[in-house]
Design an enzyme around this catalytic site. Structure first.
Site, PDB file in Angstrom:
ATOM      1  N   CYS A  46      -6.809 -22.687   0.729  1.00 34.36           N
ATOM      2  CA  CYS A  46      -7.503 -23.943   0.451  1.00 34.36           C
ATOM      3  C   CYS A  46      -6.655 -24.781  -0.519  1.00 34.36           C
ATOM      4  O   CYS A  46      -5.887 -24.245  -1.295  1.00 34.36           O
ATOM      5  CB  CYS A  46      -8.884 -23.765  -0.154  1.00 34.36           C
ATOM      6  SG  CYS A  46     -10.002 -22.748   0.803  1.00 34.36           S
ATOM      7  N   ARG A  80      -2.001 -24.767   3.070  1.00 34.95           N
ATOM      8  CA  ARG A  80      -2.833 -23.749   2.424  1.00 34.95           C
ATOM      9  C   ARG A  80      -4.145 -23.516   3.151  1.00 34.95           C
ATOM     10  O   ARG A  80      -4.892 -22.603   2.825  1.00 34.95           O
ATOM     11  CB  ARG A  80      -3.130 -24.168   0.978  1.00 34.95           C
ATOM     12  CG  ARG A  80      -1.892 -24.259   0.126  1.00 34.95           C
ATOM     13  CD  ARG A  80      -2.284 -24.647  -1.271  1.00 34.95           C
ATOM     14  NE  ARG A  80      -3.065 -23.604  -1.874  1.00 34.95           N
ATOM     15  CZ  ARG A  80      -2.652 -22.827  -2.863  1.00 34.95           C
ATOM     16  NH1 ARG A  80      -1.453 -22.981  -3.342  1.00 34.95           N
ATOM     17  NH2 ARG A  80      -3.426 -21.904  -3.370  1.00 34.95           N
ATOM     18  N   TRP A 117      -9.687 -23.293   3.992  1.00 33.91           N
ATOM     19  CA  TRP A 117      -9.443 -22.108   4.823  1.00 33.91           C
ATOM     20  C   TRP A 117     -10.720 -21.295   4.723  1.00 33.91           C
ATOM     21  O   TRP A 117     -11.058 -20.799   3.653  1.00 33.91           O
ATOM     22  CB  TRP A 117      -8.239 -21.346   4.282  1.00 33.91           C
ATOM     23  CG  TRP A 117      -7.853 -20.177   5.139  1.00 33.91           C
ATOM     24  CD1 TRP A 117      -7.032 -20.219   6.229  1.00 33.91           C
ATOM     25  CD2 TRP A 117      -8.244 -18.811   4.975  1.00 33.91           C
ATOM     26  NE1 TRP A 117      -6.909 -18.951   6.758  1.00 33.91           N
ATOM     27  CE2 TRP A 117      -7.642 -18.070   6.018  1.00 33.91           C
ATOM     28  CE3 TRP A 117      -9.055 -18.134   4.067  1.00 33.91           C
ATOM     29  CZ2 TRP A 117      -7.821 -16.696   6.161  1.00 33.91           C
ATOM     30  CZ3 TRP A 117      -9.233 -16.759   4.215  1.00 33.91           C
ATOM     31  CH2 TRP A 117      -8.611 -16.062   5.251  1.00 33.91           C
ATOM     32  N   ASN A 134     -11.751 -23.307  -4.696  1.00 36.75           N
ATOM     33  CA  ASN A 134     -10.903 -22.300  -4.050  1.00 36.75           C
ATOM     34  C   ASN A 134     -11.288 -20.951  -4.629  1.00 36.75           C
ATOM     35  O   ASN A 134     -11.515 -20.845  -5.831  1.00 36.75           O
ATOM     36  CB  ASN A 134      -9.423 -22.529  -4.371  1.00 36.75           C
ATOM     37  CG  ASN A 134      -8.849 -23.727  -3.647  1.00 36.75           C
ATOM     38  OD1 ASN A 134      -9.532 -24.347  -2.843  1.00 36.75           O
ATOM     39  ND2 ASN A 134      -7.603 -24.039  -3.946  1.00 36.75           N
ATOM     40  N   GLY A 135     -11.284 -19.922  -3.788  1.00 35.01           N
ATOM     41  CA  GLY A 135     -11.620 -18.589  -4.283  1.00 35.01           C
ATOM     42  C   GLY A 135     -12.900 -18.096  -3.628  1.00 35.01           C
ATOM     43  O   GLY A 135     -13.349 -18.651  -2.613  1.00 35.01           O
ATOM     44  N   GLU A 147       9.422  -7.477  10.506  1.00 32.33           N
ATOM     45  CA  GLU A 147       9.379  -8.892  10.156  1.00 32.33           C
ATOM     46  C   GLU A 147       9.512  -9.768  11.407  1.00 32.33           C
ATOM     47  O   GLU A 147       8.825 -10.777  11.544  1.00 32.33           O
ATOM     48  CB  GLU A 147      10.490  -9.190   9.125  1.00 32.33           C
ATOM     49  CG  GLU A 147      10.651 -10.630   8.701  1.00 32.33           C
ATOM     50  CD  GLU A 147       9.420 -11.241   8.037  1.00 32.33           C
ATOM     51  OE1 GLU A 147       8.455 -10.527   7.748  1.00 32.33           O
ATOM     52  OE2 GLU A 147       9.435 -12.477   7.850  1.00 32.33           O
ATOM     53  N   LYS A 204       6.698 -12.447  12.626  1.00 31.35           N
ATOM     54  CA  LYS A 204       6.963 -13.870  12.867  1.00 31.35           C
ATOM     55  C   LYS A 204       6.447 -14.283  14.239  1.00 31.35           C
ATOM     56  O   LYS A 204       5.823 -15.321  14.396  1.00 31.35           O
ATOM     57  CB  LYS A 204       8.473 -14.176  12.786  1.00 31.35           C
ATOM     58  CG  LYS A 204       9.112 -14.124  11.433  1.00 31.35           C
ATOM     59  CD  LYS A 204       8.690 -15.219  10.473  1.00 31.35           C
ATOM     60  CE  LYS A 204       7.487 -14.819   9.678  1.00 31.35           C
ATOM     61  NZ  LYS A 204       7.685 -14.179   8.412  1.00 31.35           N
ATOM     62  N   GLU A 218       2.514 -14.321  14.387  1.00 34.79           N
ATOM     63  CA  GLU A 218       1.754 -15.329  13.650  1.00 34.79           C
ATOM     64  C   GLU A 218       1.925 -16.737  14.183  1.00 34.79           C
ATOM     65  O   GLU A 218       1.013 -17.542  14.062  1.00 34.79           O
ATOM     66  CB  GLU A 218       1.979 -15.250  12.132  1.00 34.79           C
ATOM     67  CG  GLU A 218       3.358 -15.476  11.626  1.00 34.79           C
ATOM     68  CD  GLU A 218       3.414 -15.346  10.089  1.00 34.79           C
ATOM     69  OE1 GLU A 218       4.524 -15.143   9.580  1.00 34.79           O
ATOM     70  OE2 GLU A 218       2.382 -15.456   9.409  1.00 34.79           O
ATOM     71  N   HIS A 257       7.994   8.559  20.385  1.00 33.74           N
ATOM     72  CA  HIS A 257       6.792   9.328  20.047  1.00 33.74           C
ATOM     73  C   HIS A 257       5.516   8.583  20.426  1.00 33.74           C
ATOM     74  O   HIS A 257       4.446   8.883  19.920  1.00 33.74           O
ATOM     75  CB  HIS A 257       6.791   9.668  18.550  1.00 33.74           C
ATOM     76  CG  HIS A 257       7.956  10.525  18.159  1.00 33.74           C
ATOM     77  ND1 HIS A 257       8.008  11.872  18.421  1.00 33.74           N
ATOM     78  CD2 HIS A 257       9.135  10.214  17.579  1.00 33.74           C
ATOM     79  CE1 HIS A 257       9.161  12.364  17.998  1.00 33.74           C
ATOM     80  NE2 HIS A 257       9.863  11.369  17.475  1.00 33.74           N
ATOM     81  N   LYS A 284      -1.112 -20.436   3.918  1.00 33.67           N
ATOM     82  CA  LYS A 284       0.160 -20.091   3.299  1.00 33.67           C
ATOM     83  C   LYS A 284       0.001 -19.093   2.168  1.00 33.67           C
ATOM     84  O   LYS A 284       0.757 -18.151   2.040  1.00 33.67           O
ATOM     85  CB  LYS A 284       0.827 -21.373   2.794  1.00 33.67           C
ATOM     86  CG  LYS A 284       2.181 -21.152   2.146  1.00 33.67           C
ATOM     87  CD  LYS A 284       3.194 -20.735   3.169  1.00 33.67           C
ATOM     88  CE  LYS A 284       4.534 -20.413   2.550  1.00 33.67           C
ATOM     89  NZ  LYS A 284       5.349 -19.606   3.496  1.00 33.67           N
TER      90      LYS A 284
HETATM   91  O1  M6R Z   1       3.124 -15.625  -1.198  1.00 31.13           O
HETATM   92  P1  M6R Z   1       3.308 -14.182  -0.832  1.00 31.13           P
HETATM   93  O2  M6R Z   1       4.734 -13.832  -0.581  1.00 31.13           O
HETATM   94  O3  M6R Z   1       2.676 -13.247  -1.795  1.00 31.13           O
HETATM   95  O4  M6R Z   1       2.554 -14.035   0.552  1.00 31.13           O
HETATM   96  C1  M6R Z   1       2.437 -12.798   1.188  1.00 31.13           C
HETATM   97  C2  M6R Z   1       1.963 -12.953   2.603  1.00 31.13           C
HETATM   98  O5  M6R Z   1       0.726 -13.585   2.654  1.00 31.13           O
HETATM   99  C3  M6R Z   1       2.960 -13.759   3.448  1.00 31.13           C
HETATM  100  O6  M6R Z   1       4.233 -13.194   3.427  1.00 31.13           O
HETATM  101  C4  M6R Z   1       2.474 -13.858   4.903  1.00 31.13           C
HETATM  102  O7  M6R Z   1       2.482 -12.596   5.508  1.00 31.13           O
HETATM  103  C5  M6R Z   1       3.326 -14.853   5.694  1.00 31.13           C
HETATM  104  N1  M6R Z   1       2.487 -15.681   6.494  1.00 31.13           N
HETATM  105  C6  M6R Z   1       4.306 -14.203   6.595  1.00 31.13           C
HETATM  106  O8  M6R Z   1       5.042 -15.123   7.325  1.00 31.13           O
END
Ligand code: M6R
Length: 610
Positions: A2, A27, A74, A100-101, A483, A487, A490, A506, A605
């Site tokens: 948010c 965000r 969000w 937020n929160g 990773e 990517k 997401e 396995h 984010k």
């Molecule tokens: O801000 P941070 O690095 O703590 O965030 C951690 C994860 O939320 C962040 O890496 C998330 O997995 C990304 N969307 C990955 O691309």
């Protein structure tokens, strides 16, 4: 998670709020709303979806006023809808709150308030704040006292802005667990959950700390603790530029950020990697250097991509610096009563520096006596401030929800930390200067990988309709496989899994047929032959092999349908190069499938809720 923007001054608030919200949209983008003081009442507007929907619904000239606030959401409690969008009003429409929160005890508070006659419109936890403040306001003492008393009753996390038509020239802001920053302009103040929303108007800011609130009017600001003790806040200067948070000619922030990596890696190394002197200097660790070097154990904490960086770090720190290292999902660490012993050093890795789980895990470790350090991007963020030392990655603002440049900068910093410790412990079995030169050469080598983007785009075109992907890597490239899969998931919404290449047989090997793209990371390192055997196993099951391989690998072309070449480097630096094609592959597949690359569905984010 948010975004919050507030304004008090003499200019029209609504356009400033909308512009700020656009910068914070990464965000959260489920809905957006704003509230402005106008003619003795609060006028609100809310829309489902992006801030642009809110902007186009703004009736010309109808929402005028120079005190206001806005929110991009969000969703946590309640689906994305207009009624659940912030701001939330009390029964009389004279108190508005953005938040937020998560208010954890909202349910019991709501029951009491409903029993007392309050009428709720939304399913959100936030709405209890407006009604609670309304209730407490009835007792007299003004808005400030009502907000303060309400926050004493609330459990959970918040960054809030409150305004009321009873005291129309002020905003009250408060923080516990959700970041808030106040910007100082000429005769005006701006509030935001992230400084990127303020930089167009001012560089002078102060960060709210947990347990603090501020009363802000155009005439001035007073900051207190929730126990009513006045505090003097220091004013800091923002260090990034506006063009760093704009797209600069790229179609998406993610593509811009991928292409920034030669520069961002250089920034992470600058002044720290002193090749001529044969030194690694990490100023932010200076005071904790001895603790780090003599650590009995290092625990790396993170979430998502930052956790993947930690996994690569584990290979580096154990094998080069000889320190037993564990990597933990922050969200798991905090709830399993971790045993912390003397000599344990905990390093939180976080791009935003605000991830709720990472922050909570860090606090848990600190409370149990660990030395806590941070590898963080956002300067002045909560994690950066709550650690005893650390290293900023200096990647600049990362706006694309999918983390790219932060990952390679995190790896670069982990490599620096590893070299520093290994050197201090006299453990390096290879020429230290050679390693330093290799690290120094990485930005240029990343540039070379990026030169191959057009070919990766073509490959993406060939694979874009696959329903599943498998990513395989071994050693320090196993986390790169994770990773790459993350990517793709997401931003393209294609199911993808990362696996240690040898582990494939396995179980996941059962998935492989002629429709399954299998991305194999096969650098010419010490375990090259082993990984090649795994690639053979995929080939034997007719999987569609896409290999990320070194320029001088003449054999891989016989096995793989597609080969993306990357320059050779020292083994542990390989992930920094090998991940780049995977970022581009995910990006181009997502673009080809027409998804919203920078703001993928359901994501935000910075995850500031648990
Ligand atoms: O801000 P941070 O690095 O703590 O965030 C951690 C994860 O939320 C962040 O890496 C998330 O997995 C990304 N969307 C990955 O691309």
């Amino acid at each position: 998670m948010c975004g919050i923007v507030g304004y008090v001054g003499s200019r029209e608030a609504a356009p400033i709020i909308v512009e700020g919200l656009k910068r914070l949209e990464y965000r959260g983008y489920d809905s957006a709303g704003l509230a402005v003081q106008r003619g003795g009442r609060i006028v609100t507007l809310k829309k489902v979806g992006k801030v642009s929907h809110l902007e186009s619904a703004l009736p010309a000239g109808a929402i005028t006023g120079s005190v206001g606030m806005g929110h991009t959401r969000w969703a946590t409690h309640g689906e994305p809808s207009e009624v659940n969008a912030h701001p939330h009003l009390d029964c009389s429409g004279s108190i508005a709150v953005i938040h937020n929160g998560v208010i954890e005890n909202y349910s019991s508070l709501k029951k009491k308030l409903i029993a007392g006659g309050h009428q709720f419109l939304s399913e959100t936890d936030t709405e209890v704040l407006s009604h609670l403040i309304e209730e407490l306001h009835k007792a007299g003492g003004g808005l400030e006292q009502a907000v303060r008393k309400a926050l004493h009753q609330v459990k959970g996390t918040y960054g809030i802005v409150v305004m009321s038509s009873h005291e129309p020239r002020k905003l009250i802001v408060a923080r516990k667990g959700s970041p808030l920053v106040i910007g100082f302009g000429e005769g005006e103040y701006l509030i935001a959950s992230d400084p990127s929303a303020l930089i167009r108007h001012t560089r002078k800011v102060t960060y709210m700390e947990d347990g603090e609130y501020a009363v802000i009017s155009a005439e001035g600001i007073s900051t207190k603790t929730l126990d009513d003790v006045t505090i003097q806040k220091s004013v800091e200067e923002l260090s990034f530029e506006l063009d760093q948070i704009e797209r600069g000619g790229f179609e998406h922030f993610m593509l811009k950020e991928i292409h920034e990596q030669p520069e961002t890696i250089r920034n992470a190394l600058r002044g720290r990697l002193q090749v001529e002197e044969g030194e690694v200097k990490l100023g932010g660790l200076e005071q904790m250097r001895e603790k780090l070097i003599s650590a009995r154990r290092i625990i790396l904490l993170g979430c998502g991509t930052s956790w993947h960086a930690g996994l690569v770090g584990e290979y580096m720190l154990e094998q080069i610096a000889g320190i037993p290292t564990e990597v933990e999902y922050a969200s798991e660490f905090r709830y399993r009563s971790p045993v912390i012993q003397q000599g344990d050093v905990v390093i939180a890795i976080s791009q935003s520096g605000e991830t709720a789980d990472t922050l909570a895990a860090l606090r848990e470790a600190k409370a149990k006596g660990a030395t806590v350090l941070g590898i963080v991007n956002v300067v002045g963020s909560t994690i950066a401030r709550e650690t005893q030392g650390g290293v900023y990655i200096h990647a600049g603002p990362e706006i694309g929800v999918a983390s790219t440049k932060a990952f390679t900068s995190q790896l670069t910093v982990l490599a620096l930390v590893t070299l520093m410790v290994a050197r201090a412990k006299g453990l390096l079995h290879v020429d230290y200067k050679l390693l330093m030169k290799e690290l120094d050469a990485l930005p240029e080598k990343v540039g070379k990988v990026l030169d191959g983007a057009a070919r990766i785009r073509e490959i993406a075109g060939e694979l874009k309709n696959a329903r599943n992907f498998l990513y395989l890597g071994r050693g320090a490239n196993f986390p790169v496989a994770l990773e790459g899969a993350l990517k793709l998931k997401e931003i393209s919404y294609i199911h993808a899994e990362g696996y240690p290449a040898a582990e494939m047989k396995h179980g996941p090997i059962a998935l492989i047929d002629e429709h399954m793209p299998v991305v194999c990371i096969v650098p010419k390192d010490a375990i090259y032959e082993k990984v090649m055997s795994n690639v053979q196993e995929v080939k034997a099951r007719r999987g569609r092999i896409l290999a990320v391989a070194n320029e001088d690998d003449d054999d891989i072309g016989h096995l793989a349908e597609f080969v993306i070449r990357v320059p050779r480097t020292f083994g542990f630096f390989g992930p920094i190069l090998n991940v780049i094609p995977l970022q581009l592959l995910a990006y181009y597949i997502a673009v080809a499938r027409g998804t919203n690359v920078d703001q993928p569905r359901n994501l935000a984010k910075s995850v500031t809720v648990e």
